[in-house]
Design an enzyme around this catalytic site. Structure first.
Site, short mmCIF file in Angstrom:
data_model
loop_
_atom_site.label_atom_id
_atom_site.label_comp_id
_atom_site.label_asym_id
_atom_site.label_seq_id
_atom_site.Cartn_x
_atom_site.Cartn_y
_atom_site.Cartn_z
N ASN A 51 1.12 -0.81 -0.01
CA ASN A 51 0.23 0.02 -0.53
C ASN A 51 0.84 1.18 0.11
O ASN A 51 0.07 2.51 0.08
CB ASN A 51 -0.72 0.26 1.54
N HIS A 137 -14.45 -1.61 6.33
CA HIS A 137 -13.12 -2.32 6.22
C HIS A 137 -13.33 -2.40 7.91
O HIS A 137 -14.73 -2.39 8.49
CB HIS A 137 -12.03 -1.15 6.35
N GLU A 178 -16.39 3.88 2.56
CA GLU A 178 -14.83 3.99 2.48
C GLU A 178 -14.95 4.92 1.15
O GLU A 178 -15.89 4.76 0.40
CB GLU A 178 -13.90 2.74 2.36
N SER A 182 -10.74 -0.73 -0.49
CA SER A 182 -9.78 -1.10 -0.10
C SER A 182 -9.32 -2.60 -1.24
O SER A 182 -8.08 -3.16 -2.02
CB SER A 182 -9.35 -1.51 0.91
N ASP A 207 -14.33 6.26 4.84
CA ASP A 207 -12.21 6.33 4.97
C ASP A 207 -11.89 6.15 3.98
O ASP A 207 -12.20 5.06 3.16
CB ASP A 207 -12.75 4.40 5.91
N HIS A 210 -7.75 4.39 1.21
CA HIS A 210 -6.59 3.63 -0.21
C HIS A 210 -7.25 5.20 -0.86
O HIS A 210 -6.31 5.04 -2.06
CB HIS A 210 -7.03 2.90 -0.41
N LYS A 230 -0.28 4.55 4.30
CA LYS A 230 -0.63 3.54 2.75
C LYS A 230 0.27 4.63 2.24
O LYS A 230 1.77 4.75 2.38
CB LYS A 230 -2.31 3.56 2.87
C1 LIG Z 1 -9.41 0.68 4.45
C2 LIG Z 1 -9.11 0.52 5.60
N1 LIG Z 1 -9.30 1.57 7.02
C3 LIG Z 1 -8.58 1.41 7.55
C4 LIG Z 1 -7.72 0.57 7.29
C5 LIG Z 1 -6.14 0.24 9.06
O1 LIG Z 1 -5.51 1.51 8.54
P1 LIG Z 1 -4.10 1.06 9.76
O2 LIG Z 1 -3.10 0.22 8.65
O3 LIG Z 1 -3.47 2.52 9.45
O4 LIG Z 1 -4.53 0.31 10.72
C6 LIG Z 1 -7.56 -0.02 6.52
C7 LIG Z 1 -5.60 -0.82 6.70
O5 LIG Z 1 -5.59 -2.32 6.67
C8 LIG Z 1 -7.80 0.35 5.33
O6 LIG Z 1 -8.24 -0.41 4.09
#
Ligand SMILES: Cc1ncc(COP(=O)(O)O)c(C=O)c1O
Length: 379
Positions: A51, A137, A178, A182, A207, A210, A230
């Site tokens: 990522n 997520h 999101e 992702s 969120d 990505h 990321k």
């Molecule tokens: C859509 C989404 N939100 C949140 C996260 C979590 O972020 P972090 O890796 O900073 O804990 C991820 C990561 O895997 C993600 O893909």
């Protein structure tokens, strides 16, 4: 049986069940380098599944900023942000994030997972309703469950389904989605969800894990979270929104109150990365162009982000393709249920600034060979 023996038997039994359902996971040592290269358990590979979209994790300006901050301010923050862990670099980073998102404030968390886990329960609770995209997520699901609110899922990106659920909901409604998904790389209908929230007196929280730094759709959400792990290339999470909410999080987000603040080096790295992102828009263009080139070579539809899912279906077939790619020096891990819905095991292929055009050509050629005749089905 002693307690320790019972614990060992318990874990072994669970592992056996995971093994039989194909859900047992394991950790593989991976030392990443610049240019998408990595050492994967002793094998040299080019990674097409991480990522680090803008290839900033190894940028000398970012790593130098981290090293300097570690030397100047220490390796750790020494406590919760509410005690001694609130290094001034937090405020610098928060001001930068709020300016980028166009919000009154921002709050930095230990990770994106922690940001969702702490923020959602600070917004809604028992008697309220969360209406969330079914593909959101795992950490949004975790935060939603922790809140005690009723959780309703709407069909992926289906605004009409979301509207039906919102209109019959009780208490305060929180809409969750999101921005860029992702595992699919597609973009949420943010304008429509924003209008729905406004009409229903709901709050929209997105969120942007990505999207940040790469794809920036207009976003009407009142609450915008994301991650620094990321495209920003480092670690940490954030929430942007109105000033009063940021103050509320100081008291009510348990994953902010009861955990240690980020190390100064991590904060300094994120600030340096934001400088690079602002100064070099060609980084995101390059990453997007790499994804577009791959899709062209594979005869896939043009991508909407740097994430290109190749849905294989059966888990065993996804694993086979992944293993054959690895044997040829390309790292694309197979993504299997429960991370993705049953029957949609896939290769989640991602592109970064640091990939060379030649890498993409060679990788696409290898993938086509390995996937034939399945290739015909995806093109
Ligand atoms: C859509 C989404 N939100 C949140 C996260 C979590 O972020 P972090 O890796 O900073 O804990 C991820 C990561 O895997 C993600 O893909």
């Amino acid at each position: 049986m002693t307690s320790l023996e019972r614990l060992k038997a318990f874990a072994a039994d669970k592992l056996e069940r995971l093994e039989t359902t194909g859900q047992r996971r394991s950790l593989v040592e991976t030392a990443r380098e610049a240019g998408g290269r990595a050492d994967r358990a002793g094998r040299r590979v080019i990674s097409f599944c991480d990522n680090d979209y803008l290839s900033l994790s190894h940028d000398a300006r970012v790593t130098e900023a981290a090293a300097e901050a570690a030397r100047d301010f220490g390796a750790g923050s020494g406590g919760s942000r509410l005690i001694t862990g609130n290094h001034p670099l937090n405020s610098v980073l928060e001001a930068r994030l709020a300016a980028l998102k166009g919000t009154e404030g921002a709050r930095v968390f230990g990770s994106g997972f922690l940001a969702n886990l702490g923020t959602i329960p600070a917004l809604v609770g028992k008697g309220d309703t969360i209406v969330m995209d079914e593909l959101a997520h795992a950490c949004m699901h975790a935060g939603a469950r922790l809140s005690g609110a009723e959780v309703r899922l709407f069909a992926h990106n289906q605004v009409q389904d979301a509207a039906n659920q919102v209109r019959s909901a009780s208490g305060q409604v929180l809409l969750l989605t999101e921005t860029v998904f992702s595992m699919d790389g597609d973009v949420a209908p943010l304008a429509e969800l924003g209008a729905l929230a406004e009409e229903a007196g709901a709050w929209l929280m997105t969120d942007d894990a990505h999207g940040f730094g790469v794809v920036h759709p207009e976003n009407p959400a009142q609450i915008q979270m994301g991650t620094l792990s990321k495209a920003v290339g480092g670690y940490g999470g954030y929430v942007c929104g109105p000033a009063e909410l940021m103050d509320l999080l100081n008291s009510r987000a348990r994953s902010l109150v009861y955990t240690t603040g980020l190390p100064p080096a991590v904060l300094a790295a994120a600030i340096a990365a934001l400088d690079v992102i602002a100064a070099e828009p060609e980084r995101r263009e390059r990453a997007l162009a790499n994804a577009a080139l791959f899709c062209e070579l594979m005869e896939l539809p043009a991508p909407t982000s740097v994430i290109v899912p190749i849905i294989i279906g059966p888990e065993a077939e996804a694993m086979r393709i992944s293993a054959e790619l690895l044997a040829r020096g390309y790292l694309v891990t197979a993504i299997r249920p429960p991370t993705v819905p049953a029957g949609t095991a896939r290769l989640r292929v991602t592109f970064a600034t640091g990939h060379e055009e030649g890498d993409i050509h060679a990788f696409a050629g290898a993938l086509r060979e390995i996937m034939e005749p399945a290739c015909a089905a995806i093109s």
